[in-house]
Design a protein around this motif. Structure first.
Motif, PDB file in Angstrom:
ATOM      1  N   LEU A  30       3.172  -8.247  -3.016  1.00 17.09           N
ATOM      2  CA  LEU A  30       3.681  -8.559  -4.186  1.00 17.09           C
ATOM      3  C   LEU A  30       3.936  -7.421  -4.843  1.00 17.09           C
ATOM      4  O   LEU A  30       5.626  -7.342  -5.343  1.00 17.09           O
ATOM      5  CB  LEU A  30       2.812  -9.237  -4.758  1.00 17.09           C
ATOM      6  CG  LEU A  30       3.298  -9.891  -6.397  1.00 17.09           C
ATOM      7  CD1 LEU A  30       4.759 -10.539  -5.708  1.00 17.09           C
ATOM      8  CD2 LEU A  30       2.472 -10.757  -6.580  1.00 17.09           C
ATOM      9  N   LEU A  31       2.830  -6.618  -5.429  1.00 15.49           N
ATOM     10  CA  LEU A  31       3.391  -4.918  -5.908  1.00 15.49           C
ATOM     11  C   LEU A  31       4.355  -4.605  -5.620  1.00 15.49           C
ATOM     12  O   LEU A  31       5.185  -4.313  -6.820  1.00 15.49           O
ATOM     13  CB  LEU A  31       1.761  -4.765  -6.328  1.00 15.49           C
ATOM     14  CG  LEU A  31       1.969  -3.130  -7.405  1.00 15.49           C
ATOM     15  CD1 LEU A  31       2.502  -3.762  -9.033  1.00 15.49           C
ATOM     16  CD2 LEU A  31       1.013  -2.433  -7.029  1.00 15.49           C
ATOM     17  N   ARG A  32       4.894  -4.375  -4.349  1.00 16.03           N
ATOM     18  CA  ARG A  32       5.604  -3.365  -3.639  1.00 16.03           C
ATOM     19  C   ARG A  32       6.899  -4.025  -4.514  1.00 16.03           C
ATOM     20  O   ARG A  32       7.767  -3.376  -4.077  1.00 16.03           O
ATOM     21  CB  ARG A  32       4.955  -3.489  -1.781  1.00 16.03           C
ATOM     22  CG  ARG A  32       6.169  -2.361  -2.151  1.00 16.03           C
ATOM     23  CD  ARG A  32       5.930  -0.719  -2.023  1.00 16.03           C
ATOM     24  NE  ARG A  32       6.859   0.129  -1.278  1.00 16.03           N
ATOM     25  CZ  ARG A  32       6.555   0.825  -0.765  1.00 16.03           C
ATOM     26  NH1 ARG A  32       5.753   1.017   0.258  1.00 16.03           N
ATOM     27  NH2 ARG A  32       7.498   1.794  -0.595  1.00 16.03           N
ATOM     28  N   PHE A  33       6.739  -5.265  -4.044  1.00 19.00           N
ATOM     29  CA  PHE A  33       8.209  -5.605  -4.156  1.00 19.00           C
ATOM     30  C   PHE A  33       8.481  -5.643  -5.448  1.00 19.00           C
ATOM     31  O   PHE A  33      10.151  -5.942  -5.745  1.00 19.00           O
ATOM     32  CB  PHE A  33       7.673  -7.177  -3.630  1.00 19.00           C
ATOM     33  CG  PHE A  33       9.790  -8.458  -4.209  1.00 19.00           C
ATOM     34  CD1 PHE A  33      10.343  -7.817  -3.299  1.00 19.00           C
ATOM     35  CD2 PHE A  33       9.063  -8.902  -5.103  1.00 19.00           C
ATOM     36  CE1 PHE A  33      12.177  -9.148  -4.246  1.00 19.00           C
ATOM     37  CE2 PHE A  33      10.793 -10.111  -5.272  1.00 19.00           C
ATOM     38  CZ  PHE A  33      11.448  -9.614  -4.837  1.00 19.00           C
ATOM     39  N   LEU A  34       7.572  -6.198  -6.400  1.00 13.64           N
ATOM     40  CA  LEU A  34       8.196  -5.920  -7.701  1.00 13.64           C
ATOM     41  C   LEU A  34       8.888  -4.265  -7.906  1.00 13.64           C
ATOM     42  O   LEU A  34       9.676  -4.422  -8.533  1.00 13.64           O
ATOM     43  CB  LEU A  34       7.159  -6.587  -8.829  1.00 13.64           C
ATOM     44  CG  LEU A  34       6.884  -8.112  -8.754  1.00 13.64           C
ATOM     45  CD1 LEU A  34       5.408  -7.879  -9.420  1.00 13.64           C
ATOM     46  CD2 LEU A  34       7.821  -9.189  -8.884  1.00 13.64           C
ATOM     47  N   LEU A  35       7.969  -3.658  -7.313  1.00 15.40           N
ATOM     48  CA  LEU A  35       7.863  -2.003  -7.878  1.00 15.40           C
ATOM     49  C   LEU A  35      10.137  -1.644  -7.808  1.00 15.40           C
ATOM     50  O   LEU A  35      10.223  -1.076  -8.314  1.00 15.40           O
ATOM     51  CB  LEU A  35       7.014  -1.004  -7.288  1.00 15.40           C
ATOM     52  CG  LEU A  35       6.286  -1.351  -7.707  1.00 15.40           C
ATOM     53  CD1 LEU A  35       5.058  -0.054  -7.822  1.00 15.40           C
ATOM     54  CD2 LEU A  35       5.880  -0.577  -9.783  1.00 15.40           C
ATOM     55  N   ASP A  36       9.961  -2.163  -6.227  1.00 12.65           N
ATOM     56  CA  ASP A  36      11.339  -2.150  -4.981  1.00 12.65           C
ATOM     57  C   ASP A  36      12.227  -2.528  -6.325  1.00 12.65           C
ATOM     58  O   ASP A  36      13.540  -2.192  -6.844  1.00 12.65           O
ATOM     59  CB  ASP A  36      11.288  -2.687  -4.405  1.00 12.65           C
ATOM     60  CG  ASP A  36      10.386  -1.564  -3.465  1.00 12.65           C
ATOM     61  OD1 ASP A  36      10.358  -0.381  -3.013  1.00 12.65           O
ATOM     62  OD2 ASP A  36      10.089  -2.031  -1.863  1.00 12.65           O
ATOM     63  N   GLY A  37      12.083  -3.867  -7.191  1.00  7.97           N
ATOM     64  CA  GLY A  37      12.904  -5.021  -7.582  1.00  7.97           C
ATOM     65  C   GLY A  37      13.323  -3.620  -8.811  1.00  7.97           C
ATOM     66  O   GLY A  37      14.090  -3.678  -9.360  1.00  7.97           O
ATOM     67  N   LEU A  38      12.468  -3.432  -9.826  1.00 13.38           N
ATOM     68  CA  LEU A  38      12.387  -2.750 -10.827  1.00 13.38           C
ATOM     69  C   LEU A  38      13.236  -0.872 -10.764  1.00 13.38           C
ATOM     70  O   LEU A  38      13.772  -1.207 -11.294  1.00 13.38           O
ATOM     71  CB  LEU A  38      10.896  -1.807 -11.442  1.00 13.38           C
ATOM     72  CG  LEU A  38      10.636  -3.614 -11.884  1.00 13.38           C
ATOM     73  CD1 LEU A  38       8.975  -3.563 -12.827  1.00 13.38           C
ATOM     74  CD2 LEU A  38      11.465  -3.576 -13.207  1.00 13.38           C
TER      75      LEU A  38
END
Length: 120
Positions: A30-38
């Motif tokens: 989840l963290l990776r998904f959010l950071l990639d999106g940001l």
């Protein structure tokens, strides 16, 4: 104010089907998904990488120069405030058992998985 976790989860599920439903998910995923999106949303203008990837003399350069060149090439296409805060570079070295020649590989990372030692 506060954030309702159910509303946040519902919004994330709209963009990433793997987070829909009620199955357990990895917090790192989840963290990776959010950071990639940001990172994609906050990207600074892309530039042409300053160094050629087919540099014949690359292996003859110092480790520091190799690392610097690979990092600058990465930043040319992946520069954002997320990169400034969360990204780094790992160097791995492989040595041939026969001729003892060493080869370095430089990989960017946004997170590192570290084992948590068990108390014994």
């Amino acid at each position: 104010g506060s954030v309702n976790p159910s509303a946040l989860k519902m919004q994330i599920s709209k963009w990433a089907a793997q987070f829909s439903g009620y199955a357990q998910h990895d917090s790192q995923e989840l963290l990776r998904f959010l950071l990639d999106g940001l990172q994609q949303s906050l990207m600074r203008p892309k530039r042409t990488p300053p160094w050629s990837y087919d540099d014949d003399g690359f292996e003859k350069r110092s480790v520091q120069e190799q690392s610097k060149r690979m990092w600058e090439n990465y930043l040319a296409r992946n520069d954002s405030c997320v990169t400034d805060i969360f990204c780094g570079q790992l160097r791995s070295t492989v040595t041939c058992n026969k001729c003892k020649r060493q080869s370095n590989c430089y990989d960017p990372f946004m997170d590192l998985s570290l084992p948590i030692p068990k108390k014994g």
